[in-house]
Design an enzyme around this catalytic site. Structure first.
Site, PDB file in Angstrom:
ATOM      1  CG  HIS A  18      -1.773  -1.017   1.116  1.00 48.82           C
ATOM      2  ND1 HIS A  18      -1.807  -1.637   2.381  1.00 48.82           N
ATOM      3  CD2 HIS A  18      -2.927  -1.199   0.451  1.00 48.82           C
ATOM      4  CE1 HIS A  18      -3.138  -2.441   1.834  1.00 48.82           C
ATOM      5  NE2 HIS A  18      -3.939  -1.989   1.557  1.00 48.82           N
ATOM      6  CE  LYS A  66     -20.247 -11.656   6.541  1.00 49.07           C
ATOM      7  NZ  LYS A  66     -20.260 -12.110   6.199  1.00 49.07           N
ATOM      8  CB  SER A 126      -4.615  -6.311   3.843  1.00 49.36           C
ATOM      9  OG  SER A 126      -4.078  -5.492   3.847  1.00 49.36           O
ATOM     10  NE  ARG A 179      -2.307  -7.582  -4.872  1.00 49.70           N
ATOM     11  CZ  ARG A 179      -3.156  -8.044  -3.396  1.00 49.70           C
ATOM     12  NH1 ARG A 179      -3.042  -7.771  -1.929  1.00 49.70           N
ATOM     13  NH2 ARG A 179      -3.959  -7.613  -3.261  1.00 49.70           N
TER      14      ARG A 179
END
Ligand code: PNS
Length: 165
Positions: free
Chosen positions: A22, A46, A133, A95
């Protein structure tokens, strides 16, 4: 050269947590646009690793040295945020082909909702092309070391969070 038509772009994401991938995108996009708004999604998944305040703080700390970057939280439609910011572009990183398959419909949909808004893709730097992530979250939850993939602000905050539990 000073432009009277400063170009603003939005770089949205969950940033749960922000990674070196990022950060690379943010630094590069900040060179392409006059003003870059890094928009942190309020409700990412979630089971987020970090709450909004922590994710915002980590993104702010990691990007503090980039002068034309602003960091804000966002909820609701990305096109509405882009309009509020006066942005003409959304920046996302690619990516792989899998990323393209995920990104393409969003870019088309955002353009359909807001025809003045275009999506600009930056090709991920090879060094970070395997970093996501979601994998960082999994490694961290399973007790592995994530130091090679995330800025020091993330390492510190996650260590603090672990200490308080
Ligand atoms: O880091 P992520 O989770 O891949 O980011 C996804 C994000 C924030 C770019 C996407 O979920 C998004 O734009 N959400 C805002 C809601 C919205 O506008 N949805 C319609 C997209 S076509």
């Amino acid at each position: 050269m000073t432009s009277t038509h400063a170009r603003t772009a939005v770089l949205p994401g969950s940033f749960d947590p922000i990674t070196f991938g990022h950060l690379d995108m943010i630094r590069r996009a900040a060179r392409v646009f006059d003003r870059l708004v890094v928009a942190v999604l309020v409700n990412p998944s979630k089971t987020p690793l970090s709450g909004l305040d922590d994710r915002l703080a980590m993104v702010r700390e990691a990007t503090a040295d980039v002068a034309n970057v602003e960091v804000m939280a966002f909820d609701g439609l990305l096109v509405e945020l882009a309009e509020r910011c006066g942005a003409t572009a959304v920046v996302r990183g690619l990516r792989s082909g899998a990323d393209f398959d995920y990104e393409w419909p969003m870019a088309r949909m955002n353009h359909a909702l807001s025809p003045g808004l275009d999506t600009v893709y930056l090709a991920a730097t090879g060094e970070w092309a395997h970093v996501s992530s979601s994998l960082v979250r999994e490694i961290h939850r399973l007790g592995g070391a994530i130091d090679a993939f995330v800025p020091s602000a993330v390492r510190r905050r996650l260590a603090q969070a672990a200490d308080t539990h």
